[in-house]
Design an enzyme around this catalytic site. Structure first.
Site, short mmCIF file in Angstrom:
data_model
loop_
_atom_site.label_atom_id
_atom_site.label_comp_id
_atom_site.label_asym_id
_atom_site.label_seq_id
_atom_site.Cartn_x
_atom_site.Cartn_y
_atom_site.Cartn_z
N ARG A 134 -25.42 -6.68 -6.13
CA ARG A 134 -25.54 -6.14 -7.47
C ARG A 134 -24.25 -6.31 -8.28
NH1 ARG A 134 -26.09 -1.00 -10.78
NH2 ARG A 134 -27.67 -1.63 -12.29
N SER A 135 -23.17 -6.67 -7.64
CA SER A 135 -21.88 -6.74 -8.31
C SER A 135 -21.71 -8.06 -9.06
CB SER A 135 -20.76 -6.61 -7.27
OG SER A 135 -19.53 -7.08 -7.77
N PRO A 136 -21.57 -8.02 -10.40
CA PRO A 136 -21.35 -9.27 -11.14
C PRO A 136 -20.03 -9.93 -10.77
CG PRO A 136 -21.06 -7.39 -12.58
CD PRO A 136 -21.61 -6.86 -11.30
#
Length: 215
Positions: A12-14
């Protein structure tokens, strides 16, 4: 001697996504092993994180990741669907989270087979690269195949061994915290953490001090 480092990473981490081209270049250029260890994002570990943060935090983060992508020539778009089900108006995290548990467990299955980096790299390009409904059809299966994995087998393991996989993922998080950080992406080399996609060059500098060689 081939050096190795652990990468703690979230689907989920850009910023985890933005770090991948630098990690790929590192693997291509240097004699190094990068062990990608997936963890659950803050939305799972600390569901009230977004509500506690400053109101400008989310909009600034979106602005920042998009300009980093633009500067580095990385094709990037906001995920559709988001790996985390969240009301962006209220910032409330849904108790129903089908995507992130599936993805992270699959990432840990890949880690058991020594292919977690390749799998995370391929899948993150779907999630953050503008592929609509990346969770449907053959997208994930084809990503797994490009990573040298059998997706049907992975899915079966992820379903049958979910409690043990979650324990391994929790152990990854504990290892990250023992290493001196809590966020992702973090590279830990020789018990020293390097947090963020903008600290990879610093990690390479430190590894060169310890004998990192070009391929």
């Amino acid at each position: 001697m081939t050096l190795s480092a652990d990468i703690f990473w979230s689907f989920r981490s850009p910023y985890s996504f933005l770090a991948m081209p630098k990690y790929r270049a590192m693997l291509h250029e240097y004699d190094v092993i990068l062990n990608l260890r997936p963890v659950y994002p803050l939305a799972i570990r600390q569901p009230d994180f977004f509500e506690r943060n400053h109101p400008n935090w989310l909009s600034y983060t979106v602005r920042d990741v998009m300009r980093v992508a633009q500067k580095n020539g990385i094709n990037m778009a906001m995920p559709n669907p988001d790996p985390i089900k969240q009301n962006m108006m209220t910032r409330e995290i849904s108790p129903d989270q089908p995507h992130i548990y599936r993805l992270t467990r699959l990432g840990q299955v890949a880690a058991r087979q020594g292919r977690s980096f390749a799998f995370a790299d391929e899948v993150s390009q779907l999630i953050w690269g503008g592929v609509i409904n990346w969770h449907e059809g053959e997208y994930l299966a084809e990503a797994a195949m490009r990573a040298g994995l059998n997706f049907a087998e992975m899915e079966q393991i992820a379903l049958n061994d979910a409690p043990q996989l979650d324990k391994e993922i929790a152990d990854n998080q504990k290892a990250l915290e023992r290493g001196g950080h809590w966020g992702v992406p973090t590279l830990i080399f020789d018990e020293e953490p390097f947090f963020g996609q903008d600290r990879i060059e610093l990690a390479i500098w430190r590894m060169k001090e310890k004998g990192l060689k070009a391929r």
